[in-house]
Every structure is written in structure tokens, then in C-alpha cells.
Design a protein around this motif. Structure first.
Motif, PDB file in Angstrom:
ATOM      1  N   PHE A 120     -27.971  67.734 -45.380  1.00 45.77           N
ATOM      2  CA  PHE A 120     -28.878  68.855 -45.729  1.00 45.77           C
ATOM      3  C   PHE A 120     -30.038  68.618 -45.974  1.00 45.77           C
ATOM      4  O   PHE A 120     -31.284  69.428 -45.672  1.00 45.77           O
ATOM      5  N   TRP A 121     -30.335  67.443 -46.779  1.00 45.29           N
ATOM      6  CA  TRP A 121     -31.684  67.386 -46.952  1.00 45.29           C
ATOM      7  C   TRP A 121     -32.632  66.804 -46.110  1.00 45.29           C
ATOM      8  O   TRP A 121     -33.837  66.668 -46.270  1.00 45.29           O
ATOM      9  N   VAL A 122     -31.994  66.552 -44.892  1.00 45.27           N
ATOM     10  CA  VAL A 122     -32.823  66.030 -43.686  1.00 45.27           C
ATOM     11  C   VAL A 122     -33.129  67.442 -43.022  1.00 45.27           C
ATOM     12  O   VAL A 122     -34.322  67.309 -42.329  1.00 45.27           O
ATOM     13  N   ASP A 151     -32.135  71.100 -43.598  1.00 48.58           N
ATOM     14  CA  ASP A 151     -32.415  72.301 -43.854  1.00 48.58           C
ATOM     15  C   ASP A 151     -33.738  72.805 -43.891  1.00 48.58           C
ATOM     16  O   ASP A 151     -33.903  74.085 -43.585  1.00 48.58           O
ATOM     17  N   LEU A 152     -34.722  71.781 -44.214  1.00 47.12           N
ATOM     18  CA  LEU A 152     -36.197  72.806 -44.300  1.00 47.12           C
ATOM     19  C   LEU A 152     -36.795  72.906 -42.665  1.00 47.12           C
ATOM     20  O   LEU A 152     -37.760  73.538 -42.554  1.00 47.12           O
ATOM     21  N   TYR A 160     -29.495  76.352 -54.984  1.00 50.45           N
ATOM     22  CA  TYR A 160     -29.775  75.616 -53.876  1.00 50.45           C
ATOM     23  C   TYR A 160     -30.640  76.464 -53.051  1.00 50.45           C
ATOM     24  O   TYR A 160     -31.582  76.041 -52.512  1.00 50.45           O
ATOM     25  N   ARG A 174     -34.424  75.806 -51.514  1.00 54.88           N
ATOM     26  CA  ARG A 174     -34.448  75.469 -49.836  1.00 54.88           C
ATOM     27  C   ARG A 174     -35.710  76.620 -49.580  1.00 54.88           C
ATOM     28  O   ARG A 174     -36.727  76.303 -49.064  1.00 54.88           O
ATOM     29  N   LYS A 210     -39.774  75.778 -48.397  1.00 48.75           N
ATOM     30  CA  LYS A 210     -40.535  76.127 -47.400  1.00 48.75           C
ATOM     31  C   LYS A 210     -41.791  76.927 -47.732  1.00 48.75           C
ATOM     32  O   LYS A 210     -42.779  76.676 -47.024  1.00 48.75           O
ATOM     33  N   HIS A 220     -37.053  63.732 -52.319  1.00 48.89           N
ATOM     34  CA  HIS A 220     -36.349  63.548 -51.330  1.00 48.89           C
ATOM     35  C   HIS A 220     -36.476  64.491 -50.090  1.00 48.89           C
ATOM     36  O   HIS A 220     -36.654  63.982 -48.964  1.00 48.89           O
ATOM     37  N   PHE A 221     -36.494  65.760 -50.283  1.00 53.70           N
ATOM     38  CA  PHE A 221     -36.573  66.693 -49.340  1.00 53.70           C
ATOM     39  C   PHE A 221     -37.914  66.597 -48.496  1.00 53.70           C
ATOM     40  O   PHE A 221     -38.105  66.567 -47.343  1.00 53.70           O
ATOM     41  N   GLU A 249     -38.224  63.550 -46.207  1.00 50.46           N
ATOM     42  CA  GLU A 249     -37.666  64.085 -44.970  1.00 50.46           C
ATOM     43  C   GLU A 249     -38.515  64.801 -44.332  1.00 50.46           C
ATOM     44  O   GLU A 249     -38.585  64.836 -43.036  1.00 50.46           O
ATOM     45  N   TYR A 250     -39.090  65.873 -44.876  1.00 47.47           N
ATOM     46  CA  TYR A 250     -39.855  66.861 -44.082  1.00 47.47           C
ATOM     47  C   TYR A 250     -40.983  66.289 -43.312  1.00 47.47           C
ATOM     48  O   TYR A 250     -41.124  66.604 -42.409  1.00 47.47           O
TER      49      TYR A 250
END
Lengths: 148, 148
Positions: free
Chosen positions: A141-143, A145-146, B8, B12, B16, B41-42, B45-46
Motif C-alpha cells: 500500500f505504501w507503493v 496508494d498515493l 490511515y 493517505r 495527496k 517511506h510513502f 515511493e511517490y
């Protein structure tokens, strides 16, 4: 290869499973960046440990030679007795083998254990504790979801 | 003080919002442990950045003296041009003021910016980007979800 979406709810439930399995004490959590960061964060809160550190690695997937995994930003663990290394998945295991090698050499006074969410049974190293076997590609989800 | 559960899904959605606000480039993400780890972390990835590092601090909340905030496990940023420091909340701002001071002295070649989920308007430092104002105590999902 089939893909499996791994949601926050899956993660939360697996983490509850994982914490029930972990049966040795530790005074430091060391997250392998990036994959282990969220896991390390949650476990640090759960075990009320302020010492949550991160370590970085660069691997060269195309060569598969262990000596081409570089480990850097190694935190000072000279005071640590027992370190829990956490990562999202133990896949080939190559990165963790080198991480362990570097840490054991640098901090011979400490014990090191590994916990991961997923473990692929073909890996060259087995985590001390894991929540699930990995049989497909996992979209964490951390990869994803955004991006949705 | 009133409490607010921060799920969560809240995180999320706010992330965004935050990524839409961040309008300067950066080559390293530096998460303040523990609070900034999941966020770092997020975002790593983003933005597809492998350089996600962590830094540790110890504060002494009872004294409120800046010189009693200790910053440690400072990653090597000597190659970095622009570093995004991330934390869950800018509350008093004391920790981040010291973190910035230490980093600017050690790595004068780099620019530093701060992004956080929450910002309390009474803080002594304002993040460059934040998602929401903090008006209550926030129970982050990474703190409470495993305990329920």
C-alpha cells in the motif's frame, strides 16, 4: 507473475500476528530503508522503543553478487544489546546477508535478529520471525496508494 | 485536551494534498524518527527516490531548552543539493529548529525544507509545506491501531 495488492488492513492484521511471534527482547529497531520504514515505525510505537533507526543499502540486482551490495548510513549501535532488523520482505535475502555481515563486524557486542512481513522460501536467509510466505509479487500500500 | 483519531485513510488523503503543495525539487528525504518514518517511506515511493534517510533526536520536554535537544545518527548528506525533512507534526518546533541548525552547519552546500502532516500555529518554526493545522491532540494510526 501474479500480483497481490497488500492493503493497510492486511498490514495491520499481519503486524498483530508478527508481534505475537516475536519472542525475544530487543532494545533497538533497525529499519532497512525504504521497505522497512513503516514497519519499524509501527513496531517502535508498539514496543514503546524510541530507538528506531534506519540503514540504507544499494543493491545491483542484475549482477547478484553479494559484494556489490553497499550498506551505508550505519547508525551507532555500540551501546545496543539486541537489535531487531526489520524489512518488508526477505526475497533473495542478499541485502540482509550483507547488512548482517557489516553490522556483526562493526558491533560484535550486539545480537541481531530479523523480522519481516513476507518471506520467500527460496531466499538465502530466513528471518527469525515473519508473518506470511510470499508467493506472488506484492504491491504494498505504501507503493501504490498515493498513485491511485 | 480533546483527542482526534487520525486514520490511515486520513493520512493517505492528506498526503495527496501535501504532494500537491510541495513545489520545490529535492534529492533526499530525511525522516525524523519516529514520527516521520511512515511519511518518509510513502514520499520516497511517490517521488521514486531511493535516498530516504532517518535522523534521531532526544528532547527533554520538561526543560524546554533548545540546547537540550540531542540530534544523532546524522546521515551523510555531503552530496545532497536539496533535502526534504519530514515529520508527522510541527508542535513546539523545538526539535526541528535544532535539527535544521545541526544540518545547516554540517552540510552548508545543501538546501533544507520541511514538510509535515500537521502544524500547530503556535510553533516557533513553520514548515514549508503542511497538510493541516493541529488544534487537538492527534492519535496517529501508527500509534494506536496495533493496540486495539
Amino acid at each position: 507473475m501474479t500480483k497481490q495488492y497488500y492493503s493497510y488492513e492486511n498490514f495491520r492484521d499481519d503486524l498483530k500476528t508478527l508481534t505475537k511471534k516475536i519472542d525475544k527482547p530487543f532494545d533497538v529497531i533497525l529499519a532497512v530503508s525504504r521497505g522497512g520504514l513503516t514497519l519499524g515505525h509501527f513496531l517502535g510505537e508498539y514496543y514503546n522503543l524510541r530507538e528506531v533507526y534506519a540503514i540504507n543499502t544499494i543493491g545491483y540486482d542484475d549482477t547478484r553478487k553479494l559484494d556489490e551490495v553497499k550498506v551505508f548510513n550505519i547508525p551507532d549501535l555500540s551501546h545496543a544489546k539486541s537489535v531487531l532488523i526489520v524489512d518488508d520482505i526477505v526475497d533473495s535475502g542478499d541485502t540482509l546477508i550483507v547488512v548482517l555481515q557489516v553490522l556483526r563486524e562493526k558491533f560484535p557486542q550486539a545480537e541481531f535478529h530479523i523480522a519481516s512481513l513476507f518471506y520467500k522460501f527460496t531466499a538465502r536467509i530466513k528471518p527469525d520471525w515473519y508473518a506470511k510466505e510470499a508467493t506472488t509479487w506484492i504491491d504494498f500500500f505504501w507503493v501504490v496508494d498515493l498513485k491511485n
